[in-house]
Design an enzyme around this catalytic site. Structure first.
Site, short mmCIF file in Angstrom:
data_model
loop_
_atom_site.label_atom_id
_atom_site.label_comp_id
_atom_site.label_asym_id
_atom_site.label_seq_id
_atom_site.Cartn_x
_atom_site.Cartn_y
_atom_site.Cartn_z
N GLN A 222 17.78 13.73 23.75
CA GLN A 222 18.79 14.72 24.07
C GLN A 222 19.25 14.60 25.52
O GLN A 222 20.17 15.29 25.94
CB GLN A 222 18.25 16.14 23.82
CG GLN A 222 17.82 16.38 22.38
CD GLN A 222 17.22 17.77 22.15
OE1 GLN A 222 16.28 17.89 21.38
NE2 GLN A 222 17.75 18.82 22.77
N ARG A 369 14.80 25.34 20.03
CA ARG A 369 15.98 26.20 20.00
C ARG A 369 15.74 27.44 20.86
O ARG A 369 15.81 28.57 20.40
CB ARG A 369 16.32 26.59 18.57
CG ARG A 369 17.85 26.63 18.40
CD ARG A 369 18.33 26.52 17.02
NE ARG A 369 19.79 26.55 17.04
CZ ARG A 369 20.54 26.45 15.98
NH1 ARG A 369 19.99 26.30 14.81
NH2 ARG A 369 21.85 26.49 16.07
N CYS A 370 15.44 27.13 22.11
CA CYS A 370 14.96 28.17 23.00
C CYS A 370 15.17 27.71 24.42
O CYS A 370 14.67 26.69 24.82
CB CYS A 370 13.48 28.36 22.75
SG CYS A 370 12.62 29.21 24.04
N GLU A 739 21.64 28.70 20.68
CA GLU A 739 20.28 29.16 20.37
C GLU A 739 20.16 30.64 20.06
O GLU A 739 19.10 31.10 19.62
CB GLU A 739 19.37 28.83 21.56
CG GLU A 739 19.17 27.34 21.75
CD GLU A 739 18.78 26.98 23.16
OE1 GLU A 739 19.52 27.36 24.09
OE2 GLU A 739 17.76 26.33 23.34
N1 MCN Z 1 30.83 26.57 21.21
C1 MCN Z 1 32.08 27.16 21.08
N2 MCN Z 1 32.38 28.29 21.81
C2 MCN Z 1 31.44 28.86 22.62
C3 MCN Z 1 30.17 28.29 22.74
C4 MCN Z 1 29.89 27.12 22.03
O1 MCN Z 1 32.90 26.66 20.32
N3 MCN Z 1 31.75 29.94 23.32
C5 MCN Z 1 30.51 25.33 20.50
C6 MCN Z 1 30.26 24.19 21.49
O2 MCN Z 1 31.38 23.59 21.98
C7 MCN Z 1 29.34 23.28 20.71
C8 MCN Z 1 28.49 24.28 19.92
O3 MCN Z 1 29.29 25.47 19.81
O4 MCN Z 1 30.07 22.44 19.87
C9 MCN Z 1 27.17 24.62 20.63
O5 MCN Z 1 27.44 24.83 21.97
P1 MCN Z 1 26.40 25.31 23.11
O6 MCN Z 1 26.07 26.73 22.90
O7 MCN Z 1 26.97 24.90 24.39
O8 MCN Z 1 25.06 24.49 22.82
P2 MCN Z 1 24.81 22.93 23.08
O9 MCN Z 1 25.96 22.15 22.64
O10 MCN Z 1 24.27 22.73 24.43
O11 MCN Z 1 23.69 22.68 22.01
C10 MCN Z 1 22.33 22.92 22.29
C11 MCN Z 1 21.74 23.93 21.37
C12 MCN Z 1 20.26 23.81 21.42
S1 MCN Z 1 19.52 23.88 22.92
C13 MCN Z 1 19.53 23.60 20.29
S2 MCN Z 1 17.85 23.55 20.45
C14 MCN Z 1 20.17 23.39 19.01
C15 MCN Z 1 21.52 24.01 18.95
O12 MCN Z 1 22.24 23.72 20.04
N4 MCN Z 1 20.00 22.21 18.37
C16 MCN Z 1 20.86 21.89 17.34
N5 MCN Z 1 22.18 23.86 17.76
C17 MCN Z 1 21.96 22.74 17.01
N6 MCN Z 1 22.80 22.43 15.99
C18 MCN Z 1 22.61 21.27 15.31
N7 MCN Z 1 23.45 20.97 14.29
N8 MCN Z 1 21.60 20.41 15.62
C19 MCN Z 1 20.73 20.68 16.60
O13 MCN Z 1 19.76 19.82 16.91
CU1 CUM Z 2 15.32 24.78 23.77
S1 CUM Z 2 15.39 23.60 22.27
MO1 CUM Z 2 17.22 23.19 22.74
O1 CUM Z 2 17.07 23.61 24.36
O2 CUM Z 2 17.21 21.58 22.83
#
Ligand code: MCN
Ligand code: CUM
Length: 795
Positions: A222, A369-370, A739
């Site tokens: 990641q 996921r935390c 998360e």
């Molecule tokens: N998004 C959006 N509008 C927002 C916030 C987010 O449209 N206001 C969209 C983003 O652009 C992105 C998605 O939602 O496409 C998730 O965005 P974000 O909250 O920024 O999270 P990350 O992309 O950084 O993803 C990490 C987060 C984590 S830490 C874990 S753990 C997890 C999760 O995402 N692992 C996943 N969701 C997952 N979903 C899938 N399918 N697979 C994983 O491994």
């Molecule tokens: Cu905390 S599990 Mo996610 O942060 O990849």
């Protein structure tokens, strides 16, 4: 001419279909195991069957003699190259291959590299390891007891099994608050181990080319750039000669943040053999050795006033980290962001005491996921809040409302020092209560009780910190937390965008293009998004802690604005006016006094390569590094209703209402997908997912017949609602969402079951709330613990 229609071009707010699904639903994803390189060899790992034992000797002669075996690595081979141990992301050390002792069941003891994976597996079984068993320790109480065997006798100044004692908050002020309280509510909780169990297990293909000195590693990570830095430092290879490629990832969920021994061993093997070496973890290997999360015990106390106000909070947490402290978390914080608990409540005093201990279990505490222990923080918070409302005899929704930080109270400093900046907490709660029909349900519950039926309603409300950094406060091993985006607009107005984040299924290829569309008016389908290759992507800290949108997403907006600023100069040149007279509307610059005279962003792109103003650097590309001023603080309210069968302890979810406020939503469909996925995981943790250890340290739940993944069949339906409070410091007002539901969800389920059991005397049942545990509570009126058993007697 008018501005382009943002929704039509797939900009912000469009529920654009996920472009990555073109390949995923056709079975055309390109995962690590899909990659085949010429001359590639295969690596398998021999793991320890025992949880704690001294290694007297290892005899690998039979394995070496097997046809097709190319290399056998043991702790000794690694030690000769100073690679038997590696540093962890939390300033501890972790064995790559065991030398002195094995410290958990499943620990890596030897690796075999052979012509095919079957030979490698057979050869692993031909290795004879002479173990002298030692007493195993599976829970912290045992670990801290007098005379407990020392697990980390490899470490010089380690005389007990304590990893850290860490304290935050105001101890005296909190003591005073408790002295003034009308009532003190106490509860003992354990958030059990859980496992991210992504569909794709971990793996790597290391490819060292002696003639160019370049090391390429395809791997399930990641955070590719952090891995590159780690390889450069640990293996002492020049950074420009290391290329880390993270191709498609079949789910990460935190499992693919840490550095695992298999990665290191495959790299060394490739360097020694000068051939590509592939390691693909099997399911049991994944479940017993990588990515364990949670495993924290809590003694929680709330100081309460009769009118319902919380005066102070005390949390005493004991974290079971297993044999190596390998959490991926910001360096400053020993127990992650546990002290983000209670951030949505206005509480004057708080104190947290945390202790980390070693046990003979696989490294635990890796986030699942935390956002760095936030899942535990919010679970404890919401379980404590419900117990306190019950102790006060107060309505649980009202109790929350009375204590919420008010809308006009932002920015708000929490007693543990976080700054929250926006939210409409009461509104979210109201939307949720309205949707579930709160008052009606309470009546229905009362009626049902008269007929011996047990109904319950559970609420979980929380704001969580998503999106580390800022770089002032957040770093991992000294590497500051920020992120990046690079945008190249080609001559024809099509574009290539790369970021330092790395999607594992979240849909970045879709949503990042939407941000560019929003900023520049280019159709989203004209923008190709790439991530995960350190030779091409700008430096970034990767994807976890839902930091991609808060940090890399912000960088995407900022780099688009840099491009727009240059395009404006080009537009002025094309329109033959001064820059001050140029106006912007989506997709187009025009003359202020003559709106019909304008040029499109695509025309500017063409001019950047064919007709730029005198003295201007040609081309239309740029990079932005974004260091956020603060974390983002999404809010969520989850409400669950259940019916518990008093005869069997089986409980069914009647309804689940989710209200999420993640600020401005880039792609509403993807956001809803994230919420539903998180709620599914929350339900699994509360209801069925069980991975633990017996008194010998054997891992129970090491396969999918024991560790259950919910399917559409078991999973309840979700009713989703939204509230939008834009993030005040994010360029497009977005907050993280990845998360939230997995973080806030579990407490809603447990609170609902506990509400159904109200009056029985039971204050807590540890997750998962198996029917037999619920049944036991109904029979005894006592708490039901899920902690691993303490071993009686000697080894
Ligand atoms: N998004 C959006 N509008 C927002 C916030 C987010 O449209 N206001 C969209 C983003 O652009 C992105 C998605 O939602 O496409 C998730 O965005 P974000 O909250 O920024 O999270 P990350 O992309 O950084 O993803 C990490 C987060 C984590 S830490 C874990 S753990 C997890 C999760 O995402 N692992 C996943 N969701 C997952 N979903 C899938 N399918 N697979 C994983 O491994
Ligand atoms: Cu905390 S599990 Mo996610 O942060 O990849």
């Amino acid at each position: 001419m008018t501005a382009v229609d943002e929704v039509k071009i797939g900009g912000m707010g469009a529920s654009r279909r996920r472009v990555e699904d073109n390949r995923f639903i056709r079975g055309k994803g390109n995962y690590v195991d899909d990659i085949v390189l010429p001359g590639m060899l295969h690596m398998e790992i021999l793991r320890s069957p025992l949880a704690h034992a001294r290694i007297k000797s290892i005899d690998a002669s039979k394995a070496w003699a097997m046809p097709g075996v190319r290399l056998v690595l043991t702790g000794e081979t690694m030690a000769a190259r100073n690679l038997a141990w590696m540093p962890t992301l939390s300033y501890d050390t972790q064995a790559v291959l065991a030398t002195d002792k094995v410290r958990f069941q499943g620990q890596e003891v030897a690796c075999v590299i052979a012509d095919d994976p079957y030979i490698a597996k057979d050869a692993c079984e031909a290795i004879f390891v002479d173990y002298e068993p030692l007493p195993p320790i599976v829970n912290p109480m045992q670990s801290l007891a007098d005379g407990a065997p020392l697990i980390r006798d490899d470490k010089e100044n380690q005389s007990d099994n304590v990893i850290y004692d860490w304290e935050v908050g105001d101890r005296e002020g909190t003591d005073r608050a408790f002295a003034q309280a009308d009532l003190v509510s106490k509860i003992e909780l354990h958030y059990p181990r859980s496992h991210p169990s992504p569909i794709e297990c971990c793996g790597s293909i290391a490819d060292f080319n002696r003639s160019t000195s370049k090391l390429t590693v395809y791997m399930t990570t990641q955070a590719p750039h952090i891995i590159r830095a780690a390889v450069a430092l640990v293996a002492e290879l020049p950074e420009q000669m290391i290329r880390i490629v993270s191709p498609d990832i079949g789910g990460g969920f935190g499992n693919k943040v840490p550095v695992y021994p298999g990665y290191v061993a495959s790299i060394l093997a490739s360097i020694l053999l000068e051939r590509p070496v592939k390691w693909i973890e099997d399911r049991t290997g994944n479940l017993i050795s990588t990515g364990f999360a949670r495993d924290i015990y809590l003694h929680g106390e709330l100081a309460l006033r009769k009118d319902g106000r919380i005066l102070g909070v005390r949390m005493k947490a004991t974290a079971d980290h297993g044999a190596f402290f390998s959490d991926a978390q910001p360096s400053k914080f020993k127990i992650g962001l546990m002290h983000s608990a209670f951030a949505c409540y206005d509480i004057p005093n708080a104190h947290l005491l945390a202790r980390g201990v070693y046990t003979n279990k696989a490294p635990g505490g890796v986030a699942y996921r935390c956002s760095f222990r936030v899942t535990e923080a919010m679970f404890f918070q919401e379980r404590m809040v419900q117990a306190a409302a019950d102790d006060l005899g107060m309505d649980q929704a009202e109790f929350r409302r009375v204590n919420f930080v008010r809308d006009d109270d932002f920015p708000h400093r929490t007693p543990w020092g976080f700054l929250t900046d926006s939210g409409q907490y009461s509104k979210c709660l109201d939307v949720g209560l309205e949707a579930i029909g709160y008052q009606d349900f309470l009546k229905e519950k009362e009626e049902a009780a008269k007929r011996g039926r047990l109904l319950g309603i559970g609420i979980s409300t929380m704001t969580e910190p998503l999106g580390a950094g800022n770089s002032r406060e957040y770093d991992i091993l000294g590497i500051k937390m920020f992120d990046s985006a690079e945008l190249k607009i080609h001559m024809t107005g099509k574009a290539l965008l790369r970021t330092g984040a790395k999607s594992q299924g979240q849909g970045h290829e879709t949503t990042w293009a939407q941000i560019v569309a929003h900023e520049l008016g280019l159709p989203a389908e004209d923008i190709l998004v790439e991530e995960g290759d350190t030779d091409t992507a700008p430096f970034g800290m990767g994807t976890y802690a839902s930091r991609s949108t808060p940090v890399a997403g912000a960088a995407v907006a900022m780099v688009s604005r840099k491009i727009r600023a240059k395009a404006r100069k080009i537009a002025a040149h094309l329109l033959e006016i001064s820059e001050e007279d140029v106006e912007w509307e989506l997709g187009r610059f025009y003359v202020r006094s003559q709106p019909e005279r304008g040029v499109t962003i695509q025309e500017c792109a063409m001019a950047a390569y064919s007709n730029m103003p005198d003295g201007m650097e040609p081309g239309l590309e740029n990079v932005a590094y974004y260091d956020p001023p603060n974390l983002t603080w999404p809010f969520a309210c989850y409400i669950v209703t259940v019916e518990v069968d008093p005869e069997t302890g089986v409980w069914d979810v009647l309804r689940l209402v989710a209200v999420d406020d993640c600020g401005v939503r880039i792609n509403p469909m993807i956001v809803e997908g994230q919420i539903m996925g998180g709620l599914t995981e929350a339900y699994a943790m509360a209801n069925m997912q069980f991975i633990t250890f017996d008194e010998y340290g054997n891992c129970i739940g090491s396969n999918f017949t024991d560790y259950l993944l919910p399917t559409a069949w078991e999973t309840p339906g979700f009713e989703l609602h939204e509230v939008v409070t834009p993030c005040p410091h994010h360029p497009i007002g977005a907050k993280g969402i990845g998360e939230c539901a997995a973080v806030g969800g579990p407490a809603a389920f447990v609170n609902a079951v506990m509400d159904a059991l109200k009056g029985t005397g039971t204050r807590n049942i540890d997750m998962p709330l198996f029917p037999d545990r619920v049944y036991e509570a109904l029979q005894t009126g006592a708490d039901v613990s899920g902690a691993p058993p303490v071993r009686i007697g000697e080894a």
